[in-house]
Motif scaffolding. Structure first.
Motif, PDB file in Angstrom:
ATOM      1  N   GLU A  98      43.195  45.119  37.393  1.00 22.90           N
ATOM      2  CA  GLU A  98      43.730  46.162  38.672  1.00 22.90           C
ATOM      3  C   GLU A  98      43.156  47.108  37.768  1.00 22.90           C
TER       4      GLU A  98
ATOM      5  N   LYS B 124      43.434  48.916  42.646  1.00 18.68           N
ATOM      6  CA  LYS B 124      42.530  47.710  43.940  1.00 18.68           C
ATOM      7  C   LYS B 124      42.962  46.898  42.569  1.00 18.68           C
ATOM      8  N   THR B 125      42.713  45.592  43.453  1.00 11.75           N
ATOM      9  CA  THR B 125      42.942  44.609  42.527  1.00 11.75           C
ATOM     10  C   THR B 125      41.424  43.070  42.601  1.00 11.75           C
ATOM     11  N   LYS B 126      41.092  42.730  41.441  1.00 12.86           N
ATOM     12  CA  LYS B 126      40.958  41.457  42.017  1.00 12.86           C
ATOM     13  C   LYS B 126      40.466  40.669  40.789  1.00 12.86           C
ATOM     14  N   THR B 127      40.642  39.612  41.402  1.00  3.69           N
ATOM     15  CA  THR B 127      40.640  37.659  40.828  1.00  3.69           C
ATOM     16  C   THR B 127      39.930  37.063  40.602  1.00  3.69           C
TER      17      THR B 127
ATOM     18  N   ALA C 132      35.978  42.214  32.391  1.00  7.14           N
ATOM     19  CA  ALA C 132      35.733  42.967  33.366  1.00  7.14           C
ATOM     20  C   ALA C 132      34.861  44.209  33.198  1.00  7.14           C
TER      21      ALA C 132
ATOM     22  N   GLN D  35      33.300  44.366  38.188  1.00  6.32           N
ATOM     23  CA  GLN D  35      32.413  42.811  38.280  1.00  6.32           C
ATOM     24  C   GLN D  35      34.170  41.932  37.240  1.00  6.32           C
TER      25      GLN D  35
ATOM     26  N   SER E 252      33.973  49.568  41.848  1.00  8.66           N
ATOM     27  CA  SER E 252      35.165  48.883  40.965  1.00  8.66           C
ATOM     28  C   SER E 252      34.367  47.760  40.201  1.00  8.66           C
TER      29      SER E 252
END
Length: 236
Positions: free
Chosen positions: A165, A169-172, A106, A90, A88
């Motif tokens: 995304e 999976k998503t990271k905010t 990212a 960062q 995933s």
């Protein structure tokens, strides 16, 4: 050139078989219609000849849609540890100064497919956004950026966030890290140096007062530490 594709999440299959001549497309196989198509006039006679050979058409379709997919799945299984690994990203919001664009960065993700989206006060925001190129990292992972170009007053009045995304999976990220190195250090460094000098002066003065209270007296005399004021005069 030929090959096949398989989506392990949806089960969708796809394949292609193409021929070129002098660097241009000449023939390609349409699997759905089971026939060869030529985009140029010179390839039409070959397409017609191959389309009349139903046995070869069926063999090509069978190989691409079945056997090729089976071998692809085998190869993926053999190299599962490296080919199917998932890391995933960062995600960070970066800004050089309060008047600079905001960059959503990212990094460290694998495989390479990521999507960026911006939110403004909880709503989708796709204006004034520039998407950067996909770049490789030394460890085999990837990095990518998306830049938001808005005025400083708009940043203060609204809350922006970046959503990345990757592999479902998503990271905010919604906290902007600003590089304030241009405006802060000079005053802080000068003040710190002045404080250090002041502490040294206070320390020396305090030490002298302490020694005087102990009865310390400066020593004058020969190198052996005696208090005698007499000196030996060399004789000629």
């Amino acid at each position: 050139m030929y090959g096949c594709e398989f989506d392990d999440q949806t089960g969708e299959k796809n394949a292609f078989r193409q021929f070129g001549y002098d660097g241009e497309d000449f023939l390609h196989l349409d699997l759905k219609e089971s026939r060869y198509i030529s985009p140029v006039q010179q390839g039409i006679p070959s397409a017609q000849k191959w389309n009349n050979n139903k046995a070869n058409l069926e063999n090509d379709k069978q190989y691409l849609s079945t056997e090729c997919i089976e071998w692809l799945q085998k190869y993926l299984q053999y190299g599962k540890s490296s080919l199917q690994k998932t890391v995933s990203p960062q995600v960070s919001l970066l800004q050089k100064s309060s008047s600079s664009p905001v960059t959503c960065h990212a990094t460290g993700f694998y495989p390479s497919g990521v999507t960026f989206s911006w939110m403004k006060n909880g709503q989708d925001h796709d204006e004034d956004v520039d998407l950067g190129e996909l770049l490789p990292n030394e460890d085999g992972t990837f990095q990518k950026t998306s830049t938001l170009n808005v005025k400083p007053e708009e940043l203060k009045k609204n809350k922006f966030s970046c959503v990345v995304e990757h592999q479902g999976k998503t990271k905010t990220a919604n906290e902007i890290m600003t590089n304030t190195g241009e405006s802060v250090p000079i005053g802080i460094i000068v003040g710190a140096l002045a404080a250090v000098v002041l502490l040294v002066v206070i320390g020396v003065a305090g030490y002298m007062v302490y020694q005087k209270k102990k009865g310390f007296k400066p020593v004058s005399g020969s190198d052996d530490g005696s208090n005698s004021s007499a000196h030996t005069v060399p004789q000629a």
